[in-house]
Enzyme design. Structure first.
Site, PDB file in Angstrom:
ATOM      1  N   HIS A 131      -4.535  32.812  -1.332  1.00 42.41           N
ATOM      2  CA  HIS A 131      -6.042  32.364  -1.835  1.00 42.41           C
ATOM      3  C   HIS A 131      -6.459  31.030  -1.025  1.00 42.41           C
ATOM      4  O   HIS A 131      -5.415  30.740  -0.265  1.00 42.41           O
ATOM      5  CB  HIS A 131      -6.034  32.086  -3.292  1.00 42.41           C
ATOM      6  CG  HIS A 131      -5.009  30.901  -3.713  1.00 42.41           C
ATOM      7  ND1 HIS A 131      -3.573  31.337  -3.971  1.00 42.41           N
ATOM      8  CD2 HIS A 131      -4.958  29.652  -3.520  1.00 42.41           C
ATOM      9  CE1 HIS A 131      -2.995  30.073  -4.292  1.00 42.41           C
ATOM     10  NE2 HIS A 131      -3.691  29.313  -3.963  1.00 42.41           N
ATOM     11  N   HIS A 165      -8.314  26.936  -0.668  1.00 40.26           N
ATOM     12  CA  HIS A 165      -8.842  25.813  -1.294  1.00 40.26           C
ATOM     13  C   HIS A 165      -9.873  25.029  -0.130  1.00 40.26           C
ATOM     14  O   HIS A 165      -9.447  25.118   1.111  1.00 40.26           O
ATOM     15  CB  HIS A 165      -7.704  24.842  -1.289  1.00 40.26           C
ATOM     16  CG  HIS A 165      -6.704  25.039  -2.464  1.00 40.26           C
ATOM     17  ND1 HIS A 165      -6.808  25.055  -3.643  1.00 40.26           N
ATOM     18  CD2 HIS A 165      -5.437  25.940  -2.072  1.00 40.26           C
ATOM     19  CE1 HIS A 165      -5.965  25.653  -4.555  1.00 40.26           C
ATOM     20  NE2 HIS A 165      -5.097  26.174  -3.566  1.00 40.26           N
ATOM     21  N   HIS A 184      -3.223  29.597   0.903  1.00 42.43           N
ATOM     22  CA  HIS A 184      -1.774  29.514   0.270  1.00 42.43           C
ATOM     23  C   HIS A 184      -1.528  31.034   0.320  1.00 42.43           C
ATOM     24  O   HIS A 184      -2.007  31.737  -0.302  1.00 42.43           O
ATOM     25  CB  HIS A 184      -1.877  28.653  -0.967  1.00 42.43           C
ATOM     26  CG  HIS A 184      -1.874  27.581  -1.022  1.00 42.43           C
ATOM     27  ND1 HIS A 184      -2.447  26.665  -1.938  1.00 42.43           N
ATOM     28  CD2 HIS A 184      -1.710  26.323  -0.026  1.00 42.43           C
ATOM     29  CE1 HIS A 184      -2.322  25.268  -1.512  1.00 42.43           C
ATOM     30  NE2 HIS A 184      -1.795  25.467  -0.324  1.00 42.43           N
ATOM     31  N   HIS A 209     -11.686  29.605  -9.815  1.00 37.62           N
ATOM     32  CA  HIS A 209     -11.084  28.457  -9.054  1.00 37.62           C
ATOM     33  C   HIS A 209     -10.783  28.462  -7.735  1.00 37.62           C
ATOM     34  O   HIS A 209     -10.628  27.680  -6.920  1.00 37.62           O
ATOM     35  CB  HIS A 209      -9.900  28.373  -9.895  1.00 37.62           C
ATOM     36  CG  HIS A 209      -9.892  27.861 -11.296  1.00 37.62           C
ATOM     37  ND1 HIS A 209     -10.623  26.936 -11.951  1.00 37.62           N
ATOM     38  CD2 HIS A 209      -9.432  28.935 -12.315  1.00 37.62           C
ATOM     39  CE1 HIS A 209     -10.702  26.909 -13.169  1.00 37.62           C
ATOM     40  NE2 HIS A 209      -9.682  27.909 -13.464  1.00 37.62           N
ATOM     41  N   THR A 222      -0.358  23.966  -7.492  1.00 38.27           N
ATOM     42  CA  THR A 222      -1.356  22.794  -7.663  1.00 38.27           C
ATOM     43  C   THR A 222      -2.328  23.179  -8.560  1.00 38.27           C
ATOM     44  O   THR A 222      -3.387  22.465  -8.701  1.00 38.27           O
ATOM     45  CB  THR A 222      -1.984  22.883  -6.220  1.00 38.27           C
ATOM     46  OG1 THR A 222      -2.764  23.991  -6.073  1.00 38.27           O
ATOM     47  CG2 THR A 222      -0.865  22.497  -5.265  1.00 38.27           C
ATOM     48  N   THR A 223      -2.225  24.090  -9.569  1.00 35.68           N
ATOM     49  CA  THR A 223      -3.188  24.486 -10.486  1.00 35.68           C
ATOM     50  C   THR A 223      -2.363  24.341 -11.826  1.00 35.68           C
ATOM     51  O   THR A 223      -1.232  24.589 -12.060  1.00 35.68           O
ATOM     52  CB  THR A 223      -3.789  25.894 -10.353  1.00 35.68           C
ATOM     53  OG1 THR A 223      -2.979  26.665 -10.331  1.00 35.68           O
ATOM     54  CG2 THR A 223      -4.860  25.772  -8.975  1.00 35.68           C
TER      55      THR A 223
HETATM   56 ZN   LIG Z   1      -3.299  27.056  -3.739  1.00 38.56          ZN
END
Ligand SMILES: [Zn+2]
Ligand SMILES: *[C@@H]1O[C@H](CO)[C@@H](O)[C@H](O)[C@H]1NC(C)=O
Ligand SMILES: *[C@@H]1O[C@H](CO)[C@@H](O)[C@H](O)[C@H]1NC(C)=O
Ligand SMILES: *[C@@H]1O[C@H](CO)[C@@H](O)[C@H](O)[C@H]1NC(C)=O
Ligand SMILES: *[C@@H]1O[C@H](CO)[C@@H](O)[C@H](O)[C@H]1NC(C)=O
Ligand SMILES: *[C@@H]1O[C@H](CO)[C@@H](O)[C@H](O)[C@H]1NC(C)=O
Ligand SMILES: *[C@@H]1O[C@H](CO)[C@@H](O)[C@H](O)[C@H]1NC(C)=O
Ligand SMILES: [Zn+2]
Length: 579
Positions: free
Chosen positions: A112, A114, A137, A84, A221-222
């Site tokens: 991590h 995005h 993030h 992800h 957000t996951t």
């Molecule tokens: Zn994130």
């Protein structure tokens, strides 16, 4: 204890359900994360959001952060691709953060990323509707909360979010060059490599001014989207060379790993005192803001000075007939549960539709479009007020309804960058032609002209009743009544329309719209139209006319605008048929 720690860890890195959810191409795409077992994704304080600076307020309690060991090159332990995202794990209890208005001390766990695609942006938060190329993030957990309780506390986690912007600077940032060089070594899902202790967190953050930031309360957000996060979004983006950013989608073969923005639902966004906020609204229609329509082109990322802008005046003498402009196919326009919510956007009132339910195709469009929302443009409360965006032979109508549709095969971000990515259906709105309020006083007479005028006006009565509940800008209420788009459109002729290529009529004015402007007006009583300016509190929400430049306007082949004669002829024909 170890078990609990493992549980939290797995939740944080989203390994545990890696096969159950995704961003694209699986059973549980973001809209369906709510269906996952134990999911909080349907709750009302979700992340990410759009940072709308016009509603942000300054909070003097948002003082400077203290960062511990952010410049240490010993803290970043490993880098992994978990299917992800690409994530770097931090040595336990090494790096910390406090201050910045946080309620305590937080320990850094991991960071991590995005991203979008090699060409399209993919930050999770957006900034005044602008999506940055990437977002980083840094996930931290409150040190004095037992790990088993962290996800149950609204401030159990603090995430530091950094927008990342692409530069063409020849001098590539050494730390980012180093970090992204590892991507080629972690292409298999869950592969992991140790970092050689060459980079610090601070090296990656670079020159960003850490005293300028936004704050709001939100969620992961996951999945499971736990509402346990104090969010910090730094105002200044990290600058990274374009070629390095492209390595994320390229090496991982994963693209668009960002969740769509979530409704604010009454939450407040605050900013640290050092953050520059626009005085009042960023853009507006009148002169009460920094960017009036003639200055919209100076807004960052604006397309408002392009050659294919909307709205336009339609000169019926110079429109070209096009036989390809066939009938539309409207799917679920008759669905009485299609309207999900109604919101006051500060410059319009918008009805948001249920996801992936309503569709439009045909009508000379080359794709199937899914209907996202409809909204309104209006003038003032006065009886003779006009406020449509398009004009026909220089005639401005009292109001205009815009039904906004997005190409089904594109994401919204792709659609706004594609010339036919959006299709907007524009309907003029006018009071009944007959004098006074025909619908209220003489229903029997009007019943002879139209199929069910009473029920149609009921739909508008129902809709406008919601306006008093969304007087505050950014307020949004759930739509609980059963009315369909067909109910609102009534029996307006949908076969006869104009077609041209244009733009969104609000910033950033992207030239991505196939416009359909219907010739016949939807009929709405004046006292109902008046509710829009009265409740919203703002007037004359229409953009001035834009130049046609080299464009052509096309018309359906049948006829030009039905003039009065044709119109009455038509009425008497219908009358003859009925009687
Ligand atoms: Zn994130
Ligand atoms: C900062 O890093 C040093 C060296 O790794 C470590 O000894 C120290 O405990 C860290 N400080 C904190 C507050 O974690
Ligand atoms: C690149 O960095 C070098 C050395 O730091 C410097 O001399 C040069 O001016 C920089 N070039 C640009 C375009 O910034
Ligand atoms: C990354 O992969 C390259 C080539 O496969 C290899 O030479 C290198 O040692 C690897 N680096 C790490 C840190 O695993
Ligand atoms: C990282 O630093 C070590 C020694 O400190 C060095 O051997 C290695 O080449 C460096 N790696 C990179 C990618 O610069
Ligand atoms: C906060 O940080 C900024 C920039 O790093 C600095 O200019 C400012 O003086 C700091 N404020 C306080 C109160 O320390
Ligand atoms: C609008 O905002 C005011 C003050 O912020 C608040 O008191 C009021 O309840 C809000 N009204 C609605 C309908 O949300
Ligand atoms: Zn509009």
């Amino acid at each position: 204890m170890y078990f609990l720690r493992l549980m939290l860890w797995l939740t944080l890195v989203a390994l545990v359900k890696s096969n159950d959810w995704c961003y694209t191409d699986c059973n549980h795409t973001p809209e369906l994360w709510v269906d996952l077992e134990g999911s909080h994704c349907g709750e009302d304080h979700q992340s990410p959001i759009d940072i709308v600076t016009s509603i942000v307020t300054t909070d003097p309690n948002l003082n400077n952060f203290t960062f511990v060991n952010f410049s240490s090159r010993q803290t970043i332990k490993s880098i992994t691709y978990n299917g992800h995202s690409v994530q770097c794990d931090i040595e336990e209890n090494e790096a910390e953060v406090w201050g910045g208005g946080l309620s305590g001390q937080y320990s850094v766990k991991q960071f991590h990323f995005h991203w979008g695609t090699e060409t399209l942006p993919g930050s999770e938060h957006t900034f005044n509707d602008h999506r940055y190329p990437m977002e980083m993030h840094i996930v931290t957990a409150k040190t004095d909360v037992p790990e088993s309780e962290i996800l149950d506390k609204e401030d159990g986690l603090a995430v530091l979010g950094f927008f990342i912007t692409a530069t063409e600077d020849i001098n590539m940032s050494e730390p980012w060059l180093m970090l992204t060089s590892y991507l080629a070594n972690i292409t298999d899902v869950n592969s992991k490599v140790e970092l050689n202790h060459n980079i610090s967190i601070g090296d990656l953050i670079g020159q960003v001014d850490l005293s300028k930031f936004y704050r709001y309360m939100g969620s992961l957000t996951t999945p499971d989207c736990n509402q346990a996060v104090v969010w910090t979004l730094f105002h200044e983006p990290i600058q990274v060379h374009k070629g390095l950013l492209q390595r994320f989608p390229k090496e991982t073969k994963l693209s668009n790993n960002y969740r769509p923005v979530q409704p604010l639902n009454g939450r407040h966004i605050t900013a640290s005192p050092a953050t520059p906020l626009p005085p009042g609204h960023m853009w507006c229609y009148d002169d009460q803001c920094d960017f009036t329509p003639s200055l919209w082109s100076e807004l960052p990322h604006s397309h408002c000075s392009g050659e294919n802008q909307s709205p336009i005046d339609i000169d019926t003498q110079s429109v070209l007939e096009d036989e390809h402009l066939s009938s539309f196919k409207f799917t679920n326009f008759d669905n009485k549960r299609a309207i999900k919510s109604i919101t006051n956007k500060g410059h319009t009132v918008e009805c948001i539709l249920e996801h992936d339910l309503v569709e439009v195709s045909g009508g000379g469009l080359e794709h199937v479009y899914s209907t996202l929302q409809f909204h309104f443009h209006w003038g003032t409360e006065s009886t003779n007020s006009v406020g449509s965006e398009h004009t026909v032979d220089s005639k401005r109508y009292p109001m205009e309804l815009h039904i906004v549709n997005k190409r089904k095969d594109l994401t919204l971000d792709e659609a706004v960058q594609t010339p036919d990515g959006l299709a907007v259906l524009g309907f003029f709105i006018e009071p009944p032609q007959s004098t006074k309020s025909a619908y209220d006083s003489v229903p029997a007479e009007t019943a002879a002209h139209t199929s069910s005028p009473a029920s149609k006006m009921d739909a508008w009565k129902t809709l406008t009743l919601y306006l008093s509940a969304i007087r505050n800008i950014s307020s949004e209420v759930e739509f609980t009544d059963e009315i369909s788009i067909d109910d609102l459109l009534g029996n307006v002729n949908r076969e006869s329309y104009f077609r041209y290529s244009g733009s969104l009529t609000t910033p950033m004015c992207n030239e991505a719209v196939v416009w359909t402007v219907f010739k016949e007006s939807v009929t709405v009583d004046h006292h109902l139209m008046k509710m829009f300016p009265k409740n919203a509190g703002y007037h004359n929400v229409f953009r001035p006319r834009q130049s046609l430049h080299s464009r052509e306007v096309y018309t359906t082949a049948a006829a030009t605008v039905p003039g009065p004669t044709l119109f009455y002829l038509l009425l008497s024909c219908i009358g003859a048929l009925i009687s």
